[in-house]
Design a protein around this motif. Structure first.
Motif, mmCIF file in Angstrom:
data_model
loop_
_atom_site.group_PDB
_atom_site.id
_atom_site.type_symbol
_atom_site.label_atom_id
_atom_site.label_comp_id
_atom_site.label_asym_id
_atom_site.label_seq_id
_atom_site.Cartn_x
_atom_site.Cartn_y
_atom_site.Cartn_z
ATOM 1 N N ARG A 162 2.463 1.306 -13.494
ATOM 2 C CA ARG A 162 1.308 0.535 -13.042
ATOM 3 C C ARG A 162 1.515 -0.976 -13.300
ATOM 4 N NH1 ARG A 162 -1.419 5.146 -14.986
ATOM 5 N NH2 ARG A 162 -1.677 4.220 -17.049
ATOM 6 N N ASP A 204 2.255 7.307 -7.150
ATOM 7 C CA ASP A 204 1.598 8.485 -7.721
ATOM 8 C C ASP A 204 2.373 9.763 -7.418
ATOM 9 O OD1 ASP A 204 -0.330 6.821 -8.696
ATOM 10 O OD2 ASP A 204 -1.686 7.094 -6.973
ATOM 11 N N ASP A 258 0.833 -1.207 0.000
ATOM 12 C CA ASP A 258 0.000 0.000 0.000
ATOM 13 C C ASP A 258 0.871 1.262 0.000
ATOM 14 O OD1 ASP A 258 -2.215 -1.599 0.014
ATOM 15 O OD2 ASP A 258 -2.478 -1.548 2.196
ATOM 16 N N ALA A 288 3.754 -2.144 -10.678
ATOM 17 C CA ALA A 288 3.012 -2.309 -9.425
ATOM 18 C C ALA A 288 2.132 -3.553 -9.469
ATOM 19 C CB ALA A 288 2.153 -1.051 -9.169
ATOM 20 N N ARG A 332 2.267 -6.705 -7.039
ATOM 21 C CA ARG A 332 1.096 -7.214 -6.314
ATOM 22 C C ARG A 332 0.864 -8.710 -6.619
ATOM 23 N NH1 ARG A 332 -3.092 -4.720 -3.875
ATOM 24 N NH2 ARG A 332 -2.392 -2.695 -4.618
ATOM 25 N N GLU A 361 2.377 1.757 -3.423
ATOM 26 C CA GLU A 361 1.368 2.246 -4.365
ATOM 27 C C GLU A 361 1.084 3.740 -4.164
ATOM 28 O OE1 GLU A 361 -3.158 1.052 -5.839
ATOM 29 O OE2 GLU A 361 -2.254 0.145 -4.038
ATOM 30 N N HIS A 362 1.052 4.143 -2.868
ATOM 31 C CA HIS A 362 0.828 5.560 -2.587
ATOM 32 C C HIS A 362 2.012 6.408 -3.051
ATOM 33 C CE1 HIS A 362 -0.611 9.138 -0.542
ATOM 34 N NE2 HIS A 362 0.573 9.239 0.090
#
Length: 515
Positions: free
Chosen positions: A385, A336, A329, A388, A392, A332-333
């Motif tokens: 992405r 951006d 998490d 990412a 994941r 991912e934050h």
């Protein structure tokens, strides 16, 4: 008349033919000796194809030729063997064709017990040399044979003792092959009986025995000699069915004892060796069942405790995955924010480089820079992405591997096994309870059928005097009060019947009123 006449003066001696001389010698020899008994050692023995038996009886100096014709051979109590000391009984006769005399033997017996024992020892050594007594040939006895074949006399006490002992220990099916247990017919009949049992077809109309018992009571060595014959010994050694020999008493030993798979000291002991004790076997099975139940219960308890211990020692899957999920998490934050920062840095750099350019060129270059920046951002965004997403997916794959490595699945399987064992134990307990209920119902019905109430239903009655059951007229006269119990109740003789309750008079209906 003299065989040779004295010659008269001036005359020649009488001339005899060879046949006349042979006949005269035969008459003299048979008339002088007749029937005789001769003791000596057996020498050469020869059996002709015609069935006649030729042998010599000798001592340290002379030899007497002997013969037993085919019809006499079958009746001989003992067959001659070289080196045996015997007593032969018969008639002396001559054989004129060879100018010899011989003994026509119709009875032949060993010369005493010592000779029998010597012959027995010699025969035992010869058979042992062939390997008939080797321990490797002996087969184990079946634990619980279905059919037992008995070779013995059907009229003696031996078969009754065997049947009685089998009935006491564990009843089994018994096939009896009747034979003579002494005399000249003993050996061939016993040998044929053993071979006959082995020739039966398994599963045929006459069942093939699982075990053979050859039995006879005690007796002298002469009485038991049939079981020392070579034919009986070879038949016992060649039997494919396990064989128990029970000949004589404990001190008696015959050659069949060495060739059999097991020797019993008595016929009763042979029955004890053949089958176990049913009550002891049932008690052993009950004990084994109890041990099995205790072991199963203890195993279930231990497995349940082991599963509980393993479950307490294992960490929760959420605890193992929480840190990795938090890092994902956070990454991912930050993705951006990093994308926006990179775009800002590129724009600032573009502004610095475009400071010395002309406005039109600057605007055009700025637009180009912005377009390339947007293109770069457009290309970079999917790449980031995708990276990412790959991270994941990798994290999910590690999560699945962790779940497979965790012993929760083994714990679930142990729990299912434990539940299955509990279900099986519950079913076994229920079956045992049903069996006991049926047995209790049977006993209850038996108790009801044997109780005196059932007798009362057939028209009988129970007489009691002073509260006790009376069975004689004398006791009834002495009793102060007599009570008789029938099927539907009890009564006391002489007592007044119960008075009938008086009917209540119905009062007349009240007269109505006109007011």
């Amino acid at each position: 008349m003299d065989l040779i006449d004295d010659p008269q003066p001036g005359e020649n001696a009488h001339e005899y033919t060879v046949s006349e001389i042979s006949s005269a010698v035969k008459r003299v020899l048979e008339g002088e000796f007749g029937r005789v008994r001769v003791r000596g050692e057996v020498g050469r023995v020869f059996v002709a194809r015609s069935g006649h038996l030729y042998f010599d009886i000798k001592d340290d100096r002379n030899v007497l030729a002997s013969v037993a014709w085919k019809g006499q051979v079958a009746s001989l109590a003992t067959k001659p063997e070289e080196g045996m000391e015997v007593v032969a009984t018969g008639r002396l006769t001559t054989f004129g064709s060879q100018s010899k005399y011989q003994l026509n033997v119709d009875d032949l017996r060993p010369a005493g017990v010592g000779a029998l024992m010597a012959m027995l020892e010699q025969r035992k050594k010869a058979l042992a040399a062939e390997g008939l007594f080797d321990e490797s040939r002996k087969r184990p006895l079946p634990f619980l044979p279905d059919v037992i074949g008995v070779v013995t006399s059907p009229s003696g006490a031996v078969i009754r003792d065997i049947l009685h002992r089998l009935r006491d220990r564990f009843p089994r099916k018994v096939l009896v092959w009747p034979v003579a247990v002494q005399g000249r017919d003993c050996a061939p009949q016993v040998a044929r009986a053993i071979a006959g049992f082995n020739a039966l077809t398994p599963g045929g109309p006459l069942p093939r025995p699982d075990l053979i018992i050859v039995a006879r009571g005690g007796g002298s060595i002469e009485d038991l000699w049939g079981f020392n014959e070579e034919a009986v010994t070879r038949a016992a050694a060649a039997s494919d069915i396990p064989l128990i020999s029970a000949v004589g008493h404990e001190t008696d030993t015959t050659l069949i004892d060495y060739a059999s798979d097991k020797r019993a000291p008595t016929p009763t002991a042979a029955a004890e060796l053949a089958v176990p004790v049913r009550l002891e076997l049932q008690a052993w099975l009950d004990g084994q069942g109890a041990r099995l139940s205790r072991g199963l219960s203890r195993t279930i308890t231990d497995r349940r405790q082991r599963v509980a211990d393993l479950a307490r020692a294992l960490p929760r899957p959420e605890t193992l995955l929480s840190a990795a999920r938090q890092r994902l998490d956070l990454a991912e934050h930050r993705l951006d924010a990093g994308l926006r920062g990179t775009v800002a840095l590129r724009r600032a750099r573009l502004s610095e480089l475009s400071g010395g350019l002309r406005p039109a060129t600057l605007r055009q270059g700025l637009a180009d820079k912005r377009r390339r920046a947007d293109q770069t951002a457009a290309r970079l965004g999917p790449l980031l992405r995708r990276a990412a997403a790959q991270r994941r997916e990798r994290l999910d794959q590690l999560t699945r591997q962790l779940a497979r490595l965790a012993p929760t699945r083994d714990a679930a399987r142990q729990r299912r096994h434990l539940d299955d064992l509990q279900t099986r134990m519950a079913r076994a307990t229920q079956r045992r309870l049903d069996t006991e209920r049926r047995r209790l119902g049977t006993l209850d019905r038996l108790h009801a059928s044997l109780g005196y109430q059932a007798t009362l239903e057939r028209g009988y009655a129970v007489v009691r005097g002073d509260g006790a059951v009376v069975t004689t007229a004398k006791s009834a006269k002495k009793a102060r009060a007599i009570e008789i119990e029938f099927r539907d109740g009890r009564m006391t003789p002489g007592a007044a019947p119960d008075p009938k309750p008086a009917r209540k008079k119905t009062p007349p209906p009240e007269q109505g009123t006109l007011l």
